[in-house]
Design a protein around this motif. Structure first.
Motif, mmCIF file in Angstrom:
data_model
loop_
_atom_site.group_PDB
_atom_site.id
_atom_site.type_symbol
_atom_site.label_atom_id
_atom_site.label_comp_id
_atom_site.label_asym_id
_atom_site.label_seq_id
_atom_site.Cartn_x
_atom_site.Cartn_y
_atom_site.Cartn_z
ATOM 1 N N ASP A 1 36.555 62.277 42.959
ATOM 2 C CA ASP A 1 36.477 62.842 41.620
ATOM 3 C C ASP A 1 37.700 62.502 40.785
ATOM 4 O OD1 ASP A 1 34.988 65.048 39.926
ATOM 5 O OD2 ASP A 1 37.138 65.406 39.742
ATOM 6 N N TRP B 1 44.713 54.045 35.688
ATOM 7 C CA TRP B 1 44.473 53.027 34.673
ATOM 8 C C TRP B 1 43.408 52.085 35.235
ATOM 9 C CZ3 TRP B 1 46.971 52.781 29.904
ATOM 10 C CH2 TRP B 1 46.606 51.701 29.107
ATOM 11 N N THR B 2 42.182 52.215 34.722
ATOM 12 C CA THR B 2 41.089 51.411 35.295
ATOM 13 C C THR B 2 40.550 50.389 34.308
ATOM 14 O OG1 THR B 2 39.590 53.209 34.750
ATOM 15 C CG2 THR B 2 40.370 53.101 37.016
ATOM 16 N N ASP B 3 41.243 50.182 33.187
ATOM 17 C CA ASP B 3 40.845 49.080 32.320
ATOM 18 C C ASP B 3 41.036 47.775 33.091
ATOM 19 O OD1 ASP B 3 40.536 51.046 30.488
ATOM 20 O OD2 ASP B 3 42.146 50.411 29.139
ATOM 21 N N GLU B 4 40.231 46.782 32.738
ATOM 22 C CA GLU B 4 40.253 45.540 33.516
ATOM 23 C C GLU B 4 41.606 44.828 33.447
ATOM 24 O OE1 GLU B 4 38.163 44.789 35.677
ATOM 25 O OE2 GLU B 4 37.311 42.778 35.526
ATOM 26 N N ARG B 5 42.066 44.383 34.602
ATOM 27 C CA ARG B 5 43.251 43.533 34.699
ATOM 28 C C ARG B 5 42.960 42.483 35.754
ATOM 29 N NH1 ARG B 5 47.714 48.318 35.585
ATOM 30 N NH2 ARG B 5 48.244 48.750 33.420
ATOM 31 N N ILE B 6 43.577 41.334 35.608
ATOM 32 C CA ILE B 6 43.388 40.277 36.606
ATOM 33 C C ILE B 6 44.650 40.191 37.452
ATOM 34 C CG2 ILE B 6 42.982 37.801 36.928
ATOM 35 C CD1 ILE B 6 41.613 37.870 34.143
ATOM 36 N N THR B 7 44.477 40.119 38.763
ATOM 37 C CA THR B 7 45.652 40.053 39.631
ATOM 38 C C THR B 7 45.546 38.825 40.529
ATOM 39 O OG1 THR B 7 47.007 41.261 41.218
ATOM 40 C CG2 THR B 7 44.642 41.655 41.328
ATOM 41 N N GLY B 8 46.590 38.008 40.506
ATOM 42 C CA GLY B 8 46.536 36.757 41.263
ATOM 43 C C GLY B 8 47.870 36.414 41.889
ATOM 44 N N GLU C 1 47.606 44.951 44.329
ATOM 45 C CA GLU C 1 46.517 45.872 44.039
ATOM 46 C C GLU C 1 46.995 46.813 42.929
ATOM 47 O OE1 GLU C 1 44.344 49.404 46.402
ATOM 48 O OE2 GLU C 1 44.865 47.670 47.639
ATOM 49 N N LEU C 2 46.230 46.914 41.864
ATOM 50 C CA LEU C 2 46.658 47.755 40.734
ATOM 51 C C LEU C 2 45.851 49.055 40.749
ATOM 52 C CD1 LEU C 2 46.871 44.779 38.219
ATOM 53 C CD2 LEU C 2 48.756 45.858 39.423
ATOM 54 N N GLY C 3 45.485 49.572 39.602
ATOM 55 C CA GLY C 3 44.677 50.799 39.559
ATOM 56 C C GLY C 3 45.351 51.961 40.251
ATOM 57 N N GLU D 1 40.473 36.843 28.009
ATOM 58 C CA GLU D 1 39.469 37.916 28.080
ATOM 59 C C GLU D 1 39.948 39.162 27.327
ATOM 60 O OE1 GLU D 1 38.262 38.131 32.197
ATOM 61 O OE2 GLU D 1 37.469 40.150 31.888
#
Lengths: 305, 207, 546
Positions: free
Chosen positions: C81, C87-94, C100-102, C428
């Motif tokens: 819950d 922070w769950t807006d899209e991010r690219i991780t490379g 690992e973000l979020g 993006e």
């Protein structure tokens, strides 16, 4: 640097706590006056008071150790010993309080001697428990490990009972040093209890100003009755201070009940907070010691004359 | 291994529903999970049924008449596009990855066995999933999607995460579950509050 | 699911975090009213600074992209819950070692990541501020430990840190305001293991109350600390600095996503553009402080590019977004004979900083690490086993029944600042139409040696404590760098006070300031820096240097 501001809880419950304390202390005081045996000499009165003090100490220890050992899930059979011996002490001491003329009988004396000795063994057990934890003799283990003060209170109760008997052993106490030694013991008892309360209130960061009460009034009482052991004139100061200490012993559980209310979930969450919140049965130890101290004062004064 | 044994024989975290361990907001959140199973809105019917079969292998629940639902919540998450807040640079956006990955598993099954995944034996299903996990796959079905990455970071993580957010799963592992306003008083080794799970020792029982 | 759709801090009032359904008055400003400071972000950096500046008499608005939480109502005892805290807006991780973000390191909402942090409140090792000149690696900070020490103390007092009477490492210090908590079994595993191999350990200083504080309750050891604290024991910015800031006249704008810093013709910032209540709006301000943490801060500076500043703001030397760091976090796990039940009490309760302070040549790497006892909850624990051990099926279900016997340790491991580890913006766009961030991260050779070394140490401690069937996983925690501070305008983004070298009324105040990452959790240092910045800005204002 600005002091951090946080909203304070309402003070109305605290006013209720204070009112409840005054009412309870008055009621208890009146009852004790009525029940007190006005006959008898200073020795009788001392024996009776020592018995009553020991009984109150035993109630405090019985409840406290029952709760704390319940927290410890009675993992060791030996954990039943504390509460059981406290109950035995309670029985014997109550007997002395109501029938002081029997204080020097063999049976209550043996019972209270055993209770006192058990307290010493308990002290050793508790010290061992602290030392075997990781960190050994550290503040953390003293905060949260088995408390040293609780079994020591049992030893004090036993001592008070035995002394009550000695008071009625037929010797002329006025000419012996027994009242003086007892006064010194009371002073020592108070300081020990102050140390324990102070240490645990330090663990609670003295977050409420009321938490300073048991580290201000009882030390003064200890000082005055200690002084009274040397010069009986000091007894005049000791009496009001011991009475104030007794009131603290009555106020304590009420304040601690308020403390439980201040925790998450309050009394609704009593199954946790009776263990984690401030200990309800601990403060009456002050009442027990003060009662014994008040009882020894007349003998002390008479010895001085 | 196909049989499941739990040492927490007598524990059901839901028994604490009306105790101080649960507050209203937690009850509301868990009640929704127990009662309001979301409808299919994102996956196709074929993908849904395939995912049901996969979830039954990743988190098998043979002993339950009504298994803990998993697929409806994955579909719900995809419908809301509620991602974790990042995606690996070698992965397409989350929703595309799920379509692509599920279709690729379906294609792998048809290619290997001539049947759809749901019709395979549990052993074949496990073998196929194991190959996906270790990237032993036909690249033409997967295109730019790394099979192992899809399997671990999207598929398996979701299935496992949803299963272990269900009270039935908390009970079988002896987790205390919700704990507000009441938390815990006993914190040490082998210490258990009365409102925590009691663990039974199988070996001792049998001896 | 934890979701708040509409801003709560509106119409002259804000949620009272201490009382259910109640409000506190809040001063509000008009968009056209030029406030002294517009602060982007309300976490450890922004929320703390907003309080300091408001109490110093400045007019302040603090923006947060997320909601204004009501801890007693919003924070549910449930892992799934509470996903809305992140922070769950899209991010690219490379990169070679994508971070690992979020939920791992990025909060969203008033109070920022301090709402779901594990409350570890450690100071930096004093030498780390001069680690190049004193320890021979990394780079020196523009400020010293001595300069920051009073502000560490201020932050610790403001958070009523519950800590041990004496902490074995660092310099002698004033006693912590509150006493340490009892250590749970998971922490005692660390303690026992350290004593077995002769290494010092300590109960952790934690920003969670061990006694009541005003309206806030002491900790009840419910264990959901990596999510919102429903007890208010956790001294997050949300329940400490934010109430103080509101009290001192600051405005907090929740659910307000800042998209751009507006620049004037004179090369100074004039305010910012933000999205709130379904529309884009503009707020005028004399100064803008960016405090969005190590990804959103560089992203906002880069997304604010304009004709005058074609590469983004404060980015003349191309350093914005570079030298991003995380803390490496390998963990070692094992099974104990005893029941541990690590779900009880704060997840991290005991620590050893031995390898942060050990300068002997027994270490085959530069830098340091601390490790803490761990307390994962079922979802996190199951996911960790699935992803790290590749375990699934009945095997995983059966393994999970040993959850109550699990004990683990995880490091906070220093990583080196490297230019190619960075935040950029991708083509993006997100839901606001703003370019999303792309994060690239790879460990250095030294970082990898540190990780391997720490695994050996953690194994030794766990084995010493009696744990069996050990296995290792890998994780990361925290973000630092991206807008590093320094004394050389060519080699840093901002100066020692967080002030941009090129735009005098643009400031940065968060973890992105860090030139190096250290081997402990960054939040207390971020808050000490914010307290210091608040004092410095007040001083500058008095001297007319603003």
């Amino acid at each position: 640097m600005l002091a951090p501001r946080q909203p304070e809880p309402s003070h109305r419950p605290l006013i209720a706590v204070a009112a409840a304390t005054v009412a309870t202390a008055t009621g208890l005081g009146w009852l004790l006056q009525r029940a007190w045996n006005p006959k008898g000499d200073v020795n009788h009165r001392a024996a009776q008071a020592l018995g009553a003090g020991a009984a109150i100490l035993c109630i405090s220890v019985a409840l406290d150790s029952a709760i704390e050992h319940y927290r410890g899930q009675f993992k060791d059979r030996a954990m039943f010993v504390g509460p059981t011996m406290a109950l035995l002490g309670l029985g014997a001491a109550t007997y002395i309080a109501f029938r002081p003329e029997h204080a020097n009988d063999r049976l209550p004396k043996i019972a209270l001697f055993t209770v006192g000795a058990t307290g010493l063994i308990g002290l050793a057990f508790h010290s061992y428990n602290i030392l075997k934890r990781p960190g050994e003799l550290s503040a953390l283990n003293l905060f949260y490990g088995a408390p040293a003060g609780a079994p020591a209170a049992l030893t004090l109760a036993g001592l008070y009972g035995v002394i009550a008997g000695e008071m009625l052993s037929g010797r002329d106490n006025v000419s012996t040093r027994l009242p003086k030694h007892t006064a010194a013991l009371i002073a020592f008892s108070l300081m020990g209890t102050v140390a324990e309360a102070g240490f645990l209130h330090f663990r609670g960061a003295f977050q409420d100003p009321a938490m300073y009460a048991p580290v201000t009034i009882p030390p003064l009482a200890a000082l005055s009755i200690g002084a009274a052991a040397l010069t009986p004139r000091a007894a005049a100061f000791a009496e009001p201070l011991l009475k104030a200490t007794a009131v603290l012993g009555i106020a304590g559980p009420i304040f601690h009940a308020y403390g439980i209310h201040r925790n998450m979930g309050g009394w609704h969450n009593w199954t946790q907070m009776i263990l984690q919140g401030p200990p309800l049965p601990a403060p009456p130890a002050f009442l027990g010691i003060a009662a014994a101290g008040l009882g020894i004062l007349p003998a002390l004064q008479e010895a001085g004359e | 291994m196909s049989e499941f044994k739990t040492p927490f024989l007598t524990y059901d975290v839901l028994d604490k529903w009306d105790t101080p361990s649960w507050n209203d907001q937690t009850r509301a959140a868990v009640r929704q999970r127990l009662d309001d199973e979301p409808p299919r809105r994102f996956l196709s019917e074929e993908q849904w049924s395939l995912l049901e079969a996969i979830a039954a292998r990743l988190m098998p629940q043979p002993e339950r008449e009504e298994p803990v639902p998993i697929v409806p919540w994955i579909d719900d998450m995809l419908h809301r596009n509620a991602g974790p807040g990042y995606r690996y640079a070698d992965m397409p956006p989350m929703r595309e990855a799920w379509h692509q990955g599920l279709d690729a598993i379906a294609a792998e099954a048809r290619n290997r066995h001539g049947k759809c995944f749901e019709e395979l034996s549990p052993g074949d299903q496990d073998a196929l999933l194991g190959d996906v996990q270790h990237n032993r796959v036909e690249s033409r079905y997967w295109r730019d999607l790394p099979a192992g990455g899809f399997f671990l970071h999207l598929l398996l993580k979701q299935v496992v995460g949803i299963y272990y957010s269900h009270p039935a799963a908390w009970s079988e592992i002896g987790f205390g579950g919700p704990a507000s306003p009441r938390g815990y008083a006993r914190l040490g080794f082998d210490e258990r509050d009365p409102w925590e799970a009691e663990e039974f020792d199988f070996e001792a029982e049998h001896a | 699911m934890l979701e708040v759709a509409e801003p709560r801090a509106v119409a002259g009032r804000a949620p009272d975090v201490f009382r259910e359904g109640k409000w506190v008055p809040m001063r509000t400003y008009d968009d056209n009213e030029e406030v002294d400071f517009a602060i982007v972000g309300t976490g450890a950096g922004g929320g703390t600074l907003a309080c300091k500046l408001a109490e110093a008499g400045f007019s302040v608005i603090a923006f947060d992209a997320g909601p204004f939480w009501r801890p007693l109502e919003d924070f549910v005892s449930d892992e799934r819950d509470q996903g809305g805290l992140y922070w769950t807006d899209e991010r690219i991780t490379g990169g070679a070692d994508p971070i690992e973000l979020g939920s791992n390191n990025s909060g969203r909402g008033v109070g920022g990541s301090t709402v779901h942090y594990t409350m570890i409140a450690l100071r930096w090792r004093p030498e780390w501020f001069q680690c190049r000149s004193k320890l021979g690696y990394g780079r020196d900070w523009p400020i010293s430990f001595d300069e920051l020490e009073p502000f560490y103390e201020e932050a610790e007092e403001a958070l009523k840190i519950s800590g041990p009477i004496s902490y074995p490492w660092s310099r002698r210090r004033k006693r912590y305001p509150y006493r340490a908590h009892p250590v749970n079994a998971a922490g005692l595993v660390l303690a026992r293991g350290c004593e077995a191999i002769g290494v010092q350990w300590s109960p952790l200083p934690l920003a969670t109350l061990s006694a009541p504080r005003g309206m806030a309750h002491p900790c009840v050891y419910r264990g959901f600390c990596a999510y919102g604290c429903s007890t208010n024991a956790k001294q997050s910015v949300l329940v400490t600095f934010i109430p103080r800031a509101l009290n001192a006249g600051a405005e907090v704008r929740d659910l307000a996503m800042v998209g751009k810093i507006e620049m004037g013709k004179d090369g100074k910032a004039t305010g910012l553009t933000y999205h709130r209540g379904g529309a884009w709006r503009r707020q005028k301000a004399k100064h803008v402080v960016v405090a969005g943490y190590a990804i959103e801060t560089p992203r906002l500076l880069l997304n604010s590019k304009c004709d005058q500043f074609r590469d983004g703001l404060a980015n003349e030397n191309g350093l914005v977004g570079t030298h991003l760091m995380t803390h490496s976090g390998p963990g070692v796990w094992g099974i104990m004979d005893e029941e541990v039940r690590c779900y009880k009490a704060p997840p991290c309760m005991a620590v050893t900083e031995h390898w942060n302070y050990d300068d002997s040549d027994k270490k085959d790497f530069r830098g340091g690490y601390a490790f803490m006892s761990q307390g994962p909850l079922p979802v996190g624990w199951a996911e960790a086993q699935a992803i790290n051990r590749g375990m699934w099926g009945m095997k995983l279900r059966q393994e999970m029944t040993r959850y109550n016997h699990v004990a683990g340790l995880r490091i906070v491991g220093e990583t080196e600042p490297q230019r190619h580890n960075r935040v950029e913006v991708a083509d993006e766009k997100d839901q606001y139409g703003l370019p999303i961030p792309r994060v690239t991260f790879s460990y250095s050779e030294n970082d990898r040696r540190l990780i391997e070394h720490s695994k050996g140490s953690m194994r030794a401690v766990l084995e010493g404590a009696g744990a069996k069937e050990l296995w290792t996983d890998h994780d990361t925690s925290h973000l630092m760098g991206g807008c590093r501070m320094g004394d050389d305008p060519d080699d840093s983004v901002v100066d020692r006070d967080g002030r941009s070298w090129s735009i005098p009324n643009l400031w940065v105040c968060d973890g992105s300031l860090f030139p190096t990452s250290g081997g402990v959790n960054p939040s207390l240092t971020i808050q000490a820096l914010a307290c210091r910045m608040g004092d410095r800005i007040s001083g500058m204002a008095k001297r007319g240097e603003l």
